[in-house]
Enzyme design. Sequence first.
Site, PDB file in Angstrom:
ATOM      1  N   CYS A   1      -4.784   6.163   1.154  1.00 43.18           N
ATOM      2  CA  CYS A   1      -6.018   5.816   0.453  1.00 43.18           C
ATOM      3  C   CYS A   1      -6.802   4.811   1.305  1.00 43.18           C
ATOM      4  CB  CYS A   1      -5.697   5.219  -0.918  1.00 43.18           C
ATOM      5  SG  CYS A   1      -4.910   3.582  -0.824  1.00 43.18           S
TER       6      CYS A   1
ATOM      7  N   GLU B   1       3.023   2.863   2.043  1.00 38.81           N
ATOM      8  CA  GLU B   1       2.627   2.463   3.387  1.00 38.81           C
ATOM      9  C   GLU B   1       2.636   0.947   3.544  1.00 38.81           C
ATOM     10  OE1 GLU B   1       1.048   4.502   1.222  1.00 38.81           O
ATOM     11  OE2 GLU B   1      -0.482   5.674   2.263  1.00 38.81           O
TER      12      GLU B   1
ATOM     13  N   HIS C   1       1.814   0.226  -2.512  1.00 37.67           N
ATOM     14  CA  HIS C   1       1.852   1.598  -2.004  1.00 37.67           C
ATOM     15  C   HIS C   1       2.926   1.696  -0.921  1.00 37.67           C
ATOM     16  CE1 HIS C   1      -2.452   2.910  -3.315  1.00 37.67           C
ATOM     17  NE2 HIS C   1      -1.854   2.175  -4.235  1.00 37.67           N
TER      18      HIS C   1
ATOM     19  N   CYS D   1      -4.841   1.486   1.996  1.00 36.49           N
ATOM     20  CA  CYS D   1      -3.770   1.655   2.982  1.00 36.49           C
ATOM     21  C   CYS D   1      -4.328   1.970   4.360  1.00 36.49           C
ATOM     22  CB  CYS D   1      -2.808   2.749   2.523  1.00 36.49           C
ATOM     23  SG  CYS D   1      -1.884   2.276   1.043  1.00 36.49           S
TER      24      CYS D   1
END
Length: 153
Positions: A87, A59, A57, A90
């Site tokens: 999410c 992040e 992801h 993360c």
Amino acid sequence: MPESQQNREIYLYMEQALQLARQSEEDVPVGAVIVHDGSVIATGVNERERNLDPAGHAEIVAMRKAAQILKNWRLTGCRLYVTLEPCAMCAEAIIQARVSTIVYGAYDPRSGACGSAYNLFVAGRPYPMPEVIGGIMEAECKELLTEFFRSRD
């Protein structure tokens, strides 16, 4: 820092995250920018498809780069700008990394963990909780995601 200057910086860095997200070719268009001491030190985009990495992801990608730059896994003093509400994976990584502030664009009612679907940023946790600012450039961030998913139908 005066509030108007802080607001300008928030929009400047969110625009940079949005530009990164727009460059996404094969993955969900999410961009992340990490700022430390007033300078961008790391960026990331979703890399799950390209790298076959379930943790790829934006992040996480940006935090890994920032840790290398700072030579420290603790990202205290860092501000993370991301186009989509983090999410749960993360959000927990952000907490564990000690990121000081999260600024995000679009809310994620399905899996957002900053308060939309879940909220991992609650008092009483054993780690310092970052400041959370949501809904910055929300319409632009949401439209980019909507266009991506519309094109996949």
